[in-house]
Design a protein around this motif. Structure first.
Motif, PDB file in Angstrom:
ATOM      1  N   UNK A   2      51.854  37.142  45.091  1.00 53.80           N
ATOM      2  CA  UNK A   2      52.312  35.786  44.477  1.00 53.80           C
ATOM      3  C   UNK A   2      53.601  35.627  45.053  1.00 53.80           C
ATOM      4  N   UNK A   3      54.204  36.494  45.598  1.00 51.15           N
ATOM      5  CA  UNK A   3      55.806  36.117  46.210  1.00 51.15           C
ATOM      6  C   UNK A   3      55.548  35.910  47.649  1.00 51.15           C
ATOM      7  N   UNK A   4      54.355  35.731  48.306  1.00 51.25           N
ATOM      8  CA  UNK A   4      53.979  35.373  49.573  1.00 51.25           C
ATOM      9  C   UNK A   4      54.388  36.774  50.426  1.00 51.25           C
ATOM     10  N   UNK A   5      54.428  37.900  50.102  1.00 54.74           N
ATOM     11  CA  UNK A   5      54.331  38.975  50.687  1.00 54.74           C
ATOM     12  C   UNK A   5      53.293  39.509  51.439  1.00 54.74           C
ATOM     13  N   UNK A   6      53.103  39.840  52.705  1.00 52.94           N
ATOM     14  CA  UNK A   6      51.754  40.092  53.391  1.00 52.94           C
ATOM     15  C   UNK A   6      50.760  41.221  52.540  1.00 52.94           C
ATOM     16  N   UNK A   7      49.847  41.147  52.346  1.00 52.22           N
ATOM     17  CA  UNK A   7      49.055  42.174  51.900  1.00 52.22           C
ATOM     18  C   UNK A   7      47.961  42.398  52.835  1.00 52.22           C
ATOM     19  N   UNK A   8      46.759  42.782  52.415  1.00 55.31           N
ATOM     20  CA  UNK A   8      45.636  43.421  53.119  1.00 55.31           C
ATOM     21  C   UNK A   8      45.036  42.213  53.787  1.00 55.31           C
ATOM     22  N   UNK A   9      44.185  42.634  54.861  1.00 55.48           N
ATOM     23  CA  UNK A   9      43.275  41.544  55.814  1.00 55.48           C
ATOM     24  C   UNK A   9      42.020  41.738  55.158  1.00 55.48           C
ATOM     25  N   UNK A  10      41.127  40.539  55.265  1.00 51.32           N
ATOM     26  CA  UNK A  10      39.774  40.538  54.964  1.00 51.32           C
ATOM     27  C   UNK A  10      39.115  41.713  55.829  1.00 51.32           C
ATOM     28  N   UNK A  11      38.068  42.267  55.070  1.00 53.25           N
ATOM     29  CA  UNK A  11      37.344  43.371  56.010  1.00 53.25           C
ATOM     30  C   UNK A  11      36.307  42.841  56.770  1.00 53.25           C
ATOM     31  N   UNK A  12      36.369  41.333  56.909  1.00 49.82           N
ATOM     32  CA  UNK A  12      35.134  40.520  57.624  1.00 49.82           C
ATOM     33  C   UNK A  12      35.618  39.375  58.300  1.00 49.82           C
ATOM     34  N   UNK A  13      35.083  38.741  59.107  1.00 50.00           N
ATOM     35  CA  UNK A  13      35.527  37.501  59.795  1.00 50.00           C
ATOM     36  C   UNK A  13      35.084  36.267  58.878  1.00 50.00           C
ATOM     37  N   UNK A  14      35.628  35.235  58.902  1.00 48.74           N
ATOM     38  CA  UNK A  14      35.537  34.055  58.130  1.00 48.74           C
ATOM     39  C   UNK A  14      35.301  32.789  58.945  1.00 48.74           C
ATOM     40  N   UNK A  15      34.480  31.823  58.205  1.00 45.82           N
ATOM     41  CA  UNK A  15      34.190  30.528  58.729  1.00 45.82           C
ATOM     42  C   UNK A  15      34.541  29.247  57.690  1.00 45.82           C
ATOM     43  N   UNK A  16      34.943  28.110  58.339  1.00 45.52           N
ATOM     44  CA  UNK A  16      34.989  27.184  57.602  1.00 45.52           C
ATOM     45  C   UNK A  16      33.752  26.039  57.762  1.00 45.52           C
ATOM     46  N   UNK A  17      33.092  25.803  56.692  1.00 50.28           N
ATOM     47  CA  UNK A  17      31.844  25.114  56.766  1.00 50.28           C
ATOM     48  C   UNK A  17      32.069  23.783  56.456  1.00 50.28           C
TER      49      UNK A  17
ATOM     50  N   UNK B 283      33.465  26.309  61.855  1.00 50.40           N
ATOM     51  CA  UNK B 283      34.677  26.522  62.439  1.00 50.40           C
ATOM     52  C   UNK B 283      34.986  28.008  62.089  1.00 50.40           C
ATOM     53  N   UNK B 284      34.639  28.875  63.117  1.00 48.27           N
ATOM     54  CA  UNK B 284      34.761  30.175  63.119  1.00 48.27           C
ATOM     55  C   UNK B 284      36.242  30.333  63.413  1.00 48.27           C
ATOM     56  N   UNK B 285      37.031  31.258  62.315  1.00 46.87           N
ATOM     57  CA  UNK B 285      38.388  31.459  62.393  1.00 46.87           C
ATOM     58  C   UNK B 285      38.703  32.900  63.132  1.00 46.87           C
ATOM     59  N   UNK B 286      39.499  32.603  63.958  1.00 54.56           N
ATOM     60  CA  UNK B 286      39.680  33.777  64.785  1.00 54.56           C
ATOM     61  C   UNK B 286      40.664  34.797  64.206  1.00 54.56           C
ATOM     62  N   UNK B 287      40.155  36.035  64.256  1.00 57.59           N
ATOM     63  CA  UNK B 287      40.821  37.011  63.650  1.00 57.59           C
ATOM     64  C   UNK B 287      40.450  37.177  62.245  1.00 57.59           C
ATOM     65  N   UNK B 288      41.007  37.738  61.666  1.00 62.46           N
ATOM     66  CA  UNK B 288      40.805  38.111  59.819  1.00 62.46           C
ATOM     67  C   UNK B 288      41.952  37.530  59.106  1.00 62.46           C
ATOM     68  N   UNK B 289      41.365  36.774  58.006  1.00 66.96           N
ATOM     69  CA  UNK B 289      42.170  36.075  57.054  1.00 66.96           C
ATOM     70  C   UNK B 289      43.164  37.300  56.617  1.00 66.96           C
ATOM     71  N   UNK B 290      44.392  36.724  56.318  1.00 67.37           N
ATOM     72  CA  UNK B 290      45.461  37.856  55.786  1.00 67.37           C
ATOM     73  C   UNK B 290      45.766  37.281  54.466  1.00 67.37           C
TER      74      UNK B 290
END
Length: 163
Positions: A66-81, A55-62
């Motif tokens: 620890x407080x749930x605040x948005x940080x950086x996005x992954x610099x690559x696409x991801x997949x669930x195998x 399952x190829x994930x659309x976009x980049x993981x974000x």
């Protein structure tokens, strides 16, 4: 088992271990990894029917802190195998019926969804399954509409209600 392995140079070892563990009876392995389809581990342990689902994930993981605040996005696409042990593998017939339980689809749409999930399947694989399932009273012809894959008018299929 779910694994989000370290994304360093040893990730191939983790993917190999996930695949090997999935061959043991009663085992399901799910792994979140970078979608690096050019790597040898991707070809050796995931592609060509080794993984039950990709399952190829659309976009980049974000990422969040620890407080749930948005940080950086992954610099690559991801997949669930997903790997299932041979005794847990879902048959193509069951996958087709599962899909049309939730949404009426054409044979080409079914094949496209399954291909997106890493199954090596075509319209010609799906057709006979639909024919047999219709004869068994498990599905029905729900009319025609434009197929989202071909753009042509095609029969849409839906599962009969279980009741």
């Amino acid at each position: 088992m779910f694994c989000n392995p370290p994304y360093g140079r040893q990730i191939g070892d983790w993917v190999q271990k996930g695949y090997e563990e999935s061959q043991k009876p009663g085992t399901l392995v799910v792994m979140l990894i970078p979608s690096r389809t050019d790597t040898s581990y991707f070809h050796d342990y995931i592609l060509h029917g080794k993984a039950d689902e990709i399952r190829f994930l659309r976009g980049r993981l974000k990422f969040t802190d620890e407080d749930g605040n948005a940080k950086d996005s992954a610099p690559f696409p991801s997949a669930v195998i997903v790997w299932r042990s041979p005794d847990m593998g879902q048959s193509l017939r069951d996958m087709v019926l599962e899909l049309i339980r939730s949404e009426a689809m054409t044979a080409n749409e079914i094949a496209a969804v399954l291909a997106d999930r890493g199954q090596q399947v075509s319209r010609s694989d799906v057709g006979p399954i639909l024919t047999k399932a219709q004869a068994a009273g498990k599905i029905r012809n729900a009319g025609k509409r434009a197929c989202s894959v071909t753009g042509r008018s095609a029969i849409i299929w839906t599962a009969e209600s279980e009741g």
